[in-house]
Scaffold this motif. Structure first.
Motif, PDB file in Angstrom:
ATOM      1  N   LEU A 159       0.834  -1.207   0.000  1.00 23.94           N
ATOM      2  CA  LEU A 159       0.000   0.000   0.000  1.00 23.94           C
ATOM      3  C   LEU A 159       0.866   1.253   0.000  1.00 23.94           C
ATOM      4  O   LEU A 159       0.614   2.204  -0.754  1.00 23.94           O
ATOM      5  N   ASN A 160       1.898   1.275   0.841  1.00 29.04           N
ATOM      6  CA  ASN A 160       2.804   2.433   0.884  1.00 29.04           C
ATOM      7  C   ASN A 160       3.511   2.634  -0.449  1.00 29.04           C
ATOM      8  O   ASN A 160       3.668   3.769  -0.917  1.00 29.04           O
ATOM      9  N   LEU A 161       3.949   1.533  -1.044  1.00 26.38           N
ATOM     10  CA  LEU A 161       4.617   1.622  -2.340  1.00 26.38           C
ATOM     11  C   LEU A 161       3.648   2.120  -3.413  1.00 26.38           C
ATOM     12  O   LEU A 161       4.003   2.946  -4.262  1.00 26.38           O
ATOM     13  N   ALA A 162       2.407   1.628  -3.366  1.00 25.35           N
ATOM     14  CA  ALA A 162       1.404   2.055  -4.339  1.00 25.35           C
ATOM     15  C   ALA A 162       1.113   3.544  -4.208  1.00 25.35           C
ATOM     16  O   ALA A 162       0.983   4.258  -5.210  1.00 25.35           O
ATOM     17  N   LEU A 163       0.998   4.011  -2.970  1.00 24.73           N
ATOM     18  CA  LEU A 163       0.745   5.439  -2.742  1.00 24.73           C
ATOM     19  C   LEU A 163       1.904   6.285  -3.255  1.00 24.73           C
ATOM     20  O   LEU A 163       1.693   7.338  -3.879  1.00 24.73           O
ATOM     21  N   LEU A 164       3.134   5.843  -3.003  1.00 21.41           N
ATOM     22  CA  LEU A 164       4.302   6.585  -3.455  1.00 21.41           C
ATOM     23  C   LEU A 164       4.375   6.639  -4.976  1.00 21.41           C
ATOM     24  O   LEU A 164       4.568   7.707  -5.573  1.00 21.41           O
ATOM     25  N   ILE A 165       4.187   5.475  -5.617  1.00 21.22           N
ATOM     26  CA  ILE A 165       4.227   5.424  -7.087  1.00 21.22           C
ATOM     27  C   ILE A 165       3.083   6.234  -7.680  1.00 21.22           C
ATOM     28  O   ILE A 165       3.272   7.014  -8.629  1.00 21.22           O
ATOM     29  N   GLY A 166       1.873   6.040  -7.124  1.00 20.54           N
ATOM     30  CA  GLY A 166       0.714   6.761  -7.646  1.00 20.54           C
ATOM     31  C   GLY A 166       0.862   8.263  -7.532  1.00 20.54           C
ATOM     32  O   GLY A 166       0.560   9.001  -8.471  1.00 20.54           O
ATOM     33  N   PHE A 167       1.334   8.730  -6.364  1.00 17.01           N
ATOM     34  CA  PHE A 167       1.524  10.166  -6.153  1.00 17.01           C
ATOM     35  C   PHE A 167       2.586  10.720  -7.096  1.00 17.01           C
ATOM     36  O   PHE A 167       2.422  11.804  -7.671  1.00 17.01           O
ATOM     37  N   SER A 168       3.675   9.974  -7.271  1.00 14.06           N
ATOM     38  CA  SER A 168       4.749  10.418  -8.177  1.00 14.06           C
ATOM     39  C   SER A 168       4.258  10.482  -9.620  1.00 14.06           C
ATOM     40  O   SER A 168       4.534  11.450 -10.334  1.00 14.06           O
ATOM     41  N   VAL A 169       3.525   9.445 -10.041  1.00 13.50           N
ATOM     42  CA  VAL A 169       2.989   9.420 -11.407  1.00 13.50           C
ATOM     43  C   VAL A 169       2.026  10.581 -11.621  1.00 13.50           C
ATOM     44  O   VAL A 169       2.033  11.239 -12.670  1.00 13.50           O
ATOM     45  N   LEU A 170       1.198  10.858 -10.607  1.00 12.29           N
ATOM     46  CA  LEU A 170       0.213  11.922 -10.719  1.00 12.29           C
ATOM     47  C   LEU A 170       0.886  13.287 -10.851  1.00 12.29           C
ATOM     48  O   LEU A 170       0.483  14.118 -11.680  1.00 12.29           O
ATOM     49  N   ILE A 171       1.934  13.524 -10.072  1.00 10.88           N
ATOM     50  CA  ILE A 171       2.658  14.797 -10.157  1.00 10.88           C
ATOM     51  C   ILE A 171       3.332  14.928 -11.515  1.00 10.88           C
ATOM     52  O   ILE A 171       3.265  15.984 -12.174  1.00 10.88           O
ATOM     53  N   PHE A 172       4.000  13.860 -11.949  1.00  4.29           N
ATOM     54  CA  PHE A 172       4.692  13.887 -13.250  1.00  4.29           C
ATOM     55  C   PHE A 172       3.695  14.120 -14.383  1.00  4.29           C
ATOM     56  O   PHE A 172       3.929  14.926 -15.288  1.00  4.29           O
ATOM     57  N   PHE A 173       2.565  13.410 -14.328  1.00  7.07           N
ATOM     58  CA  PHE A 173       1.531  13.562 -15.361  1.00  7.07           C
ATOM     59  C   PHE A 173       0.976  14.988 -15.389  1.00  7.07           C
ATOM     60  O   PHE A 173       0.762  15.557 -16.454  1.00  7.07           O
ATOM     61  N   THR A 174       0.758  15.560 -14.201  1.00  8.22           N
ATOM     62  CA  THR A 174       0.218  16.925 -14.115  1.00  8.22           C
ATOM     63  C   THR A 174       1.194  17.929 -14.720  1.00  8.22           C
ATOM     64  O   THR A 174       0.790  18.836 -15.460  1.00  8.22           O
ATOM     65  N   LEU A 175       2.476  17.782 -14.401  1.00  6.21           N
ATOM     66  CA  LEU A 175       3.482  18.700 -14.954  1.00  6.21           C
ATOM     67  C   LEU A 175       3.549  18.597 -16.478  1.00  6.21           C
ATOM     68  O   LEU A 175       3.603  19.613 -17.181  1.00  6.21           O
ATOM     69  N   ILE A 176       3.551  17.367 -16.987  1.00  6.58           N
ATOM     70  CA  ILE A 176       3.568  17.170 -18.439  1.00  6.58           C
ATOM     71  C   ILE A 176       2.316  17.759 -19.078  1.00  6.58           C
ATOM     72  O   ILE A 176       2.362  18.399 -20.138  1.00  6.58           O
ATOM     73  N   LEU A 177       1.171  17.557 -18.420  1.00  9.22           N
ATOM     74  CA  LEU A 177      -0.098  18.052 -18.948  1.00  9.22           C
ATOM     75  C   LEU A 177      -0.124  19.577 -18.988  1.00  9.22           C
ATOM     76  O   LEU A 177      -0.627  20.176 -19.945  1.00  9.22           O
ATOM     77  N   ILE A 178       0.431  20.196 -17.959  1.00  9.50           N
ATOM     78  CA  ILE A 178       0.481  21.659 -17.929  1.00  9.50           C
ATOM     79  C   ILE A 178       1.321  22.185 -19.100  1.00  9.50           C
ATOM     80  O   ILE A 178       0.969  23.185 -19.743  1.00  9.50           O
ATOM     81  N   LEU A 179       2.425  21.489 -19.367  1.00 11.96           N
ATOM     82  CA  LEU A 179       3.316  21.934 -20.447  1.00 11.96           C
ATOM     83  C   LEU A 179       2.702  21.702 -21.831  1.00 11.96           C
ATOM     84  O   LEU A 179       2.918  22.495 -22.753  1.00 11.96           O
ATOM     85  N   LEU A 180       1.938  20.620 -21.970  1.00 13.22           N
ATOM     86  CA  LEU A 180       1.427  20.248 -23.298  1.00 13.22           C
ATOM     87  C   LEU A 180      -0.062  20.516 -23.487  1.00 13.22           C
ATOM     88  O   LEU A 180      -0.597  20.220 -24.561  1.00 13.22           O
ATOM     89  N   SER A 181      -0.735  21.061 -22.471  1.00 18.58           N
ATOM     90  CA  SER A 181      -2.192  21.224 -22.560  1.00 18.58           C
ATOM     91  C   SER A 181      -2.599  22.183 -23.680  1.00 18.58           C
ATOM     92  O   SER A 181      -3.619  21.974 -24.345  1.00 18.58           O
ATOM     93  N   LYS A 182      -1.801  23.224 -23.893  1.00 15.30           N
ATOM     94  CA  LYS A 182      -2.145  24.170 -24.965  1.00 15.30           C
ATOM     95  C   LYS A 182      -2.101  23.502 -26.330  1.00 15.30           C
ATOM     96  O   LYS A 182      -2.899  23.820 -27.216  1.00 15.30           O
ATOM     97  N   GLN A 183      -1.151  22.583 -26.511  1.00 12.08           N
ATOM     98  CA  GLN A 183      -1.086  21.850 -27.774  1.00 12.08           C
ATOM     99  C   GLN A 183      -2.296  20.920 -27.913  1.00 12.08           C
ATOM    100  O   GLN A 183      -2.846  20.762 -29.007  1.00 12.08           O
ATOM    101  N   ALA A 184      -2.728  20.345 -26.790  1.00 14.66           N
ATOM    102  CA  ALA A 184      -3.850  19.408 -26.831  1.00 14.66           C
ATOM    103  C   ALA A 184      -5.161  20.106 -27.202  1.00 14.66           C
ATOM    104  O   ALA A 184      -6.001  19.533 -27.903  1.00 14.66           O
TER     105      ALA A 184
END
Length: 418
Positions: A159-184
């Protein structure tokens, strides 16, 4: 407008990914939890079936062929026998170091309570969580206790590992989305900008022939050729001019986010707008009342704020009953949501048919109650209130519509500035 759409796009995408991650990792953790519960029940069943012992051959049979001799020692357990006279005897504590005869005496009361209930369950002994199973025999009861902390530790680590991976993926995805959202959303941005440019350009182009028609009509009246037809032409050119101006304003409303908001005296602007409608409303045979609390300062743009109030009062006058009343009230009120005072502007008009209309649709662009658009008594185009709502949102406020005591109430709430 585009910035708002971009924020909503990012929010929906992040929320969707969060739901997917939660469902995926949650499913894995629940599956692990289910498997742990199965393992606990199987081990306890083997122990209770063998009078508190864990035979290696039978354990391998129940728990799988991959269990070797050393792996069986990972189960921490102890078992007791309670005679029919209530004596507690230790059967096996060789697989656990935290339970001995001494601390078993201190826990004998708890164990006897378990014996009385004669039911399987859970118990905390010496700070350790145990699952237990009870078996009755002629001479007494066997009770086997299995330490579940070690077994459930894997689920907690997962559970701890899942939370860590999920939170990291979510932050990374959000940053990428912010950078590429205008193109989308670029196709949407292009279509929106083209639509706005078309309305603005077409509006300016239409103004020229309308101005010529208006001038020709006035010239006919000046040379004595005025009649009901020229008067009708003048009225329709005025309505067309109003419609074009509102369309242009509507097309430019998206640019209003770039306005520089500053401290504006809401009271002074409201007083000015309210006074300007006094003669018009009274001329139509309606009663008019306004009350403005002084010195209410809000964060807005002065010209746009005046336009907002004009739209609301003009709308109230248009849709007021014949011989009805229009009220404009501006007061300071406590807002429990923001835990602060807000300036609340209420523009009311009497309207007997208000119970039968959907007030929420008032803010839809080009919406009119008369869907046939043949009602000549109401000269609106379904644009004004939509513009008013957009302006209020830019000011960081809220615009709502309600029907209270036979009156339609348009209510604007803006935070006060010190």
């Amino acid at each position: 407008m585009i910035a708002k759409f971009q924020r909503k796009f990012i929010a929906v995408a992040v929320l969707s990914l969060s739901i997917i991650l939660l469902a995926s990792f949650g499913g894995i953790v629940l599956a692990m939890q289910y498997r742990n519960n199965q393992e606990i029940n199987e081990v306890l069943q083997i122990l209770i079936s063998n009078k508190g012992q864990l035979p290696q051959n039978q354990a391998r049979k129940h728990l799988g062929p991959d269990q070797n001799k050393d792996s069986l020692f990972r189960y921490r357990y102890f078992s007791v026998f309670i005679t029919n006279k209530g004596q507690v005897k230790l059967v096996d504590n060789t697989h656990i170091s935290t339970v001995n005869k001494q601390n078993l005496k201190t826990s004998s009361k708890q164990i006897k309570q378990v014996a009385k209930s004669n039911q399987d369950g859970q118990l905390i002994i010496a700070g350790t969580n145990f699952n237990y199973k009870v078996k009755k025999v002629k001479s007494g009861l066997y009770i086997c206790f299995l330490d579940t902390n070690a077994i459930r530790a894997n689920a907690r680590r997962l559970l701890n590992l899942a939370l860590l991976i999920g939170f990291s993926v979510l932050i990374f995805f959000t940053l990428i989305l912010i950078l590429l959202s205008k193109q989308a959303i670029k196709p949407v941005i292009d279509a929106y900008n083209k639509q706005r440019r078309f309305i603005t350009n077409a509006g300016h182009e239409l103004k020229t022939p309308i101005a010529i028609i208006s001038a020709n009509t006035e010239m006919q009246e000046m040379i004595g050729k005025g009649d009901e037809w020229t008067e009708s032409t003048k009225e329709q050119t005025q309505r067309l001019t109003m419609l074009i101006n509102q369309l242009i304003s509507l097309a430019r409303i998206g640019e209003q986010e770039k306005l520089i908001l500053e401290r504006v005296n809401f009271s002074e602007v409201s007083q000015k707008a309210a006074k300007s409608f006094k003669s018009l409303i009274q001329r139509d045979g309606k009663s008019y009342y306004f009350e403005i609390e002084p010195n209410l300062i809000v964060n807005a743009e002065k010209r746009s704020l005046l336009e907002l109030i004009n739209i609301l009062i003009d709308n109230a006058n248009k849709y007021c009953d014949v011989g009805g009343k229009v009220e404009v009230l501006l007061k300071k009120k406590w807002n429990t949501k923001f835990l602060s005072y807000t300036a609340v502007l209420e523009v009311k008009n009497s309207y007997q048919e208000g119970k039968n209309i959907n007030l929420k649709r008032f803010f839809e662009r080009f919406y009119r109650q008369d869907e046939s658009h043949n009602n000549s008594d109401k000269s609106g185009f379904g644009i004004g209130l939509s513009m008013a709502q957009d302006l209020v949102q830019i000011f960081g406020g809220k615009l709502s519509a309600s029907y209270e005591n036979g009156m339609v109430v348009m209510r604007v709430s803006l935070r006060l500035k010190k």
